[in-house]
Design a protein around this motif. Structure first.
Motif, PDB file in Angstrom:
ATOM      1  N   SER A  35       0.809  -1.221   0.000  1.00  0.00           N
ATOM      2  CA  SER A  35       0.000   0.000   0.000  1.00  0.00           C
ATOM      3  C   SER A  35       0.839   1.267   0.000  1.00  0.00           C
ATOM      4  O   SER A  35       0.299   2.363   0.101  1.00  0.00           O
ATOM      5  CB  SER A  35      -0.931   0.022   1.222  1.00  0.00           C
ATOM      6  OG  SER A  35      -1.792  -1.090   1.234  1.00  0.00           O
ATOM      7  N   ASP A 120      -4.524   2.185   3.459  1.00  0.00           N
ATOM      8  CA  ASP A 120      -4.729   0.786   3.077  1.00  0.00           C
ATOM      9  C   ASP A 120      -6.112   0.481   2.495  1.00  0.00           C
ATOM     10  O   ASP A 120      -6.351  -0.646   2.068  1.00  0.00           O
ATOM     11  CB  ASP A 120      -4.512  -0.176   4.261  1.00  0.00           C
ATOM     12  CG  ASP A 120      -3.077  -0.196   4.763  1.00  0.00           C
ATOM     13  OD1 ASP A 120      -2.159  -0.067   3.939  1.00  0.00           O
ATOM     14  OD2 ASP A 120      -2.887  -0.335   5.985  1.00  0.00           O
ATOM     15  N   ARG A 121      -7.038   1.458   2.483  1.00  0.00           N
ATOM     16  CA  ARG A 121      -8.400   1.086   2.097  1.00  0.00           C
ATOM     17  C   ARG A 121      -9.168   2.151   1.327  1.00  0.00           C
ATOM     18  O   ARG A 121     -10.376   2.001   1.089  1.00  0.00           O
ATOM     19  CB  ARG A 121      -9.197   0.690   3.332  1.00  0.00           C
ATOM     20  CG  ARG A 121      -9.363   1.807   4.369  1.00  0.00           C
ATOM     21  CD  ARG A 121      -9.791   1.186   5.697  1.00  0.00           C
ATOM     22  NE  ARG A 121     -10.190   2.137   6.725  1.00  0.00           N
ATOM     23  CZ  ARG A 121      -9.351   2.813   7.486  1.00  0.00           C
ATOM     24  NH1 ARG A 121      -8.048   2.691   7.314  1.00  0.00           N
ATOM     25  NH2 ARG A 121      -9.808   3.619   8.428  1.00  0.00           N
ATOM     26  N   ARG A 202     -10.127  -1.517   8.894  1.00  0.00           N
ATOM     27  CA  ARG A 202      -9.451  -2.379   7.934  1.00  0.00           C
ATOM     28  C   ARG A 202      -9.769  -3.846   8.216  1.00  0.00           C
ATOM     29  O   ARG A 202     -10.137  -4.209   9.337  1.00  0.00           O
ATOM     30  CB  ARG A 202      -7.933  -2.167   8.006  1.00  0.00           C
ATOM     31  CG  ARG A 202      -7.440  -0.887   7.400  1.00  0.00           C
ATOM     32  CD  ARG A 202      -5.994  -0.614   7.796  1.00  0.00           C
ATOM     33  NE  ARG A 202      -5.874  -0.271   9.214  1.00  0.00           N
ATOM     34  CZ  ARG A 202      -4.728  -0.009   9.823  1.00  0.00           C
ATOM     35  NH1 ARG A 202      -3.598  -0.053   9.134  1.00  0.00           N
ATOM     36  NH2 ARG A 202      -4.707   0.299  11.102  1.00  0.00           N
ATOM     37  N   ARG A 395     -14.295   3.492  -0.253  1.00  0.00           N
ATOM     38  CA  ARG A 395     -13.460   2.378   0.189  1.00  0.00           C
ATOM     39  C   ARG A 395     -13.311   1.333  -0.924  1.00  0.00           C
ATOM     40  O   ARG A 395     -14.259   1.062  -1.660  1.00  0.00           O
ATOM     41  CB  ARG A 395     -14.064   1.741   1.433  1.00  0.00           C
ATOM     42  CG  ARG A 395     -13.257   0.592   1.983  1.00  0.00           C
ATOM     43  CD  ARG A 395     -13.709   0.183   3.354  1.00  0.00           C
ATOM     44  NE  ARG A 395     -12.925  -0.974   3.818  1.00  0.00           N
ATOM     45  CZ  ARG A 395     -12.796  -1.325   5.080  1.00  0.00           C
ATOM     46  NH1 ARG A 395     -13.380  -0.618   6.031  1.00  0.00           N
ATOM     47  NH2 ARG A 395     -12.069  -2.387   5.404  1.00  0.00           N
ATOM     48  N   GLU A 401      -8.120  -4.772  -0.760  1.00  0.00           N
ATOM     49  CA  GLU A 401      -7.396  -4.339   0.441  1.00  0.00           C
ATOM     50  C   GLU A 401      -6.459  -5.430   0.933  1.00  0.00           C
ATOM     51  O   GLU A 401      -5.301  -5.161   1.293  1.00  0.00           O
ATOM     52  CB  GLU A 401      -8.397  -3.973   1.542  1.00  0.00           C
ATOM     53  CG  GLU A 401      -7.746  -3.542   2.839  1.00  0.00           C
ATOM     54  CD  GLU A 401      -8.735  -3.362   3.969  1.00  0.00           C
ATOM     55  OE1 GLU A 401      -8.320  -3.489   5.141  1.00  0.00           O
ATOM     56  OE2 GLU A 401      -9.918  -3.106   3.693  1.00  0.00           O
TER      57      GLU A 401
END
Length: 422
Positions: A35, A120-121, A202, A395, A401
């Motif tokens: 990421s 990360d998302r 997450r 998202r 992810e």
């Protein structure tokens, strides 16, 4: 025109601009390896987007003219596209474009700070939409509340926004925010909390699961941030004078103390002081000293750093206890650190703090400023984020992810260790 002060402001602006790439490294090292591109691109995306919006209309909203009014939600039509600030007025201390450039870098870094809460998302396109809208309806107006200084004919400041000047009419003292504890850190921290709630946790969120993939990146980023912060804090004096020197010294003292305090808390709590803790402690001290750097004796800056480092080291655990996933601790460092630094002035500001010859008035106005910005930013960021999530989606899919979003969103990998064809 003072060429020395002009050079000082322009150099300070360049230092503050460097903070955004520094933040990209700081944040990039904290996320997982798959990421890192996505995380760093959110900072660079903010740099490009807000840099353009600032020239087109951001400055016109944040600084709606020197007509003697506070006008917290107005726009100076003549400043759209910077058309009325291309040449200095009679008796100006420095070119207005130098101030425009300096304040542009503040807008950029503030927006970039928010991104750490959604690491990360988050989709890059959705982030860019959020950044544009939030900067327009939150950062630019809040900058006006705090930094909206007009210039008198002799080039001196004529007035400020309602936070720094308007409260003075009511309480006899205005809120002190030398370099942006409210406008930058509380503002960004509140927005970060709102987005963390909108996007949710997450996959597999729990303590110890998500660990920094590159601590050297984190240390490099913290070093660049600290270096740029001298422009951020000392440059906010807009003159190379004794107050700028005081701000500079305090920008050494407070983060140094905070770094030590964070490491001590880690040692006591977890048994080992970490490099990421050292970097995070330094940033917590930098955040806390931002509003206070021109108004504290250096010894009290050290005390502030010790408090901020210790409290923020504990505050980052709140996300696990309260159940919100602030990925890179924007809330625990920037919101909490900004609140500590802003409220600390109510007690120890030179001449007006409760323990420094003043009364409770300074503390009252500091609290009003801090919580007004916090509430305004949180509510609007939550609404903006929710609308984006319900429309274009904010998202990424869970499977993306888990796999890592660099290749999905940007078609790149942060690390290519071998040529696949070899």
């Amino acid at each position: 025109m003072d060429q020395g002060n002009t050079a000082f402001i322009l150099i300070a602006a360049a230092l503050v601009l460097l903070m955004t790439p520094g933040l990209a490294f700081f944040y990039g090292g904290l996320v997982k390896a798959k990421s890192v591109i996505s995380m760093m691109m959110m900072s660079f995306g903010a740099l490009g987007l807000i840099g353009v919006l600032w020239v087109i209309y951001g400055y016109a909203i944040a600084f709606p003219g020197a007509d003697g009014t506070l006008a917290p939600w107005s726009i100076d039509a003549g400043a759209v596209g910077l058309t009325n600030v291309l040449e200095p007025g009679e008796g100006a201390a420095y070119p207005p474009l130098a101030f425009v450039a300096f304040q542009a870098t503040f807008a950029i870094i503030t927006v970039a700070l928010v991104s750490g809460a959604i690491a990360d998302r988050a989709k890059f396109g959705a982030w860019m939409v959020f950044a544009a809208v939030w900067a327009t309806v939150v950062y630019f107006p809040v900058a006006s509340w705090v930094f909206n200084f007009g210039l008198a004919e002799d080039g001196s400041f004529a007035y400020g926004g309602w936070i720094t000047h308007g409260l003075q009419d009511v309480f006899g003292v205005g809120a002190i925010d030398f370099a942006g504890g409210t406008a930058v850190h509380i503002n960004a921290g509140a927005a970060a909390l709102a987005l963390a709630l909108v996007l949710g946790k997450r996959v597999g969120f729990q303590k110890g699961v998500h660990v920094p993939h590159n601590p050297p990146f984190v240390l490099l980023g913290a070093g660049l941030l600290w270096f740029g912060w001298f422009g951020f804090n000392a440059g906010s004096e807009l003159a190379a004078d004794n107050t700028a020197a005081l701000a500079f010294v305090n920008t050494i003292a407070a983060p140094a103390a905070a770094l030590l305090a964070w490491l001590l808390v880690e040692k006591i709590k977890d048994g080992k002081p970490t490099s990421v803790g050292a970097a995070s402690g330094a940033v917590a001290g930098l955040v806390a000293i931002t509003p206070a750097c021109g108004s504290l004796d250096p010894i009290w800056a050290i005390v502030l750093g010790l408090i901020a480092g210790a409290v923020c080291a504990l505050a980052i655990e709140l996300k696990f206890k309260l159940g919100f996933d602030d990925s890179l601790d924007v809330v625990g460092i920037h919101l909490v650190g900004g609140l500590i630094g802003t409220l600390y002035l109510g007690f120890f500001a030179r001449g007006t703090g409760l323990f420094m010859g003043g009364d409770a008035s300074q503390l009252i106005v500091q609290a009003i400023a801090a919580f007004a910005v916090l509430a305004y930013s949180f509510v609007l960021a939550y609404i903006i984020g929710l609308v984006i999530e319900k429309t274009i989606g904010f998202r990424v899919k869970n499977e993306d992810e888990i796999a890592g979003i660099d290749t999905v969103i940007h078609g790149e990998a942060g690390y290519v260790l071998a040529d696949a064809k070899s």
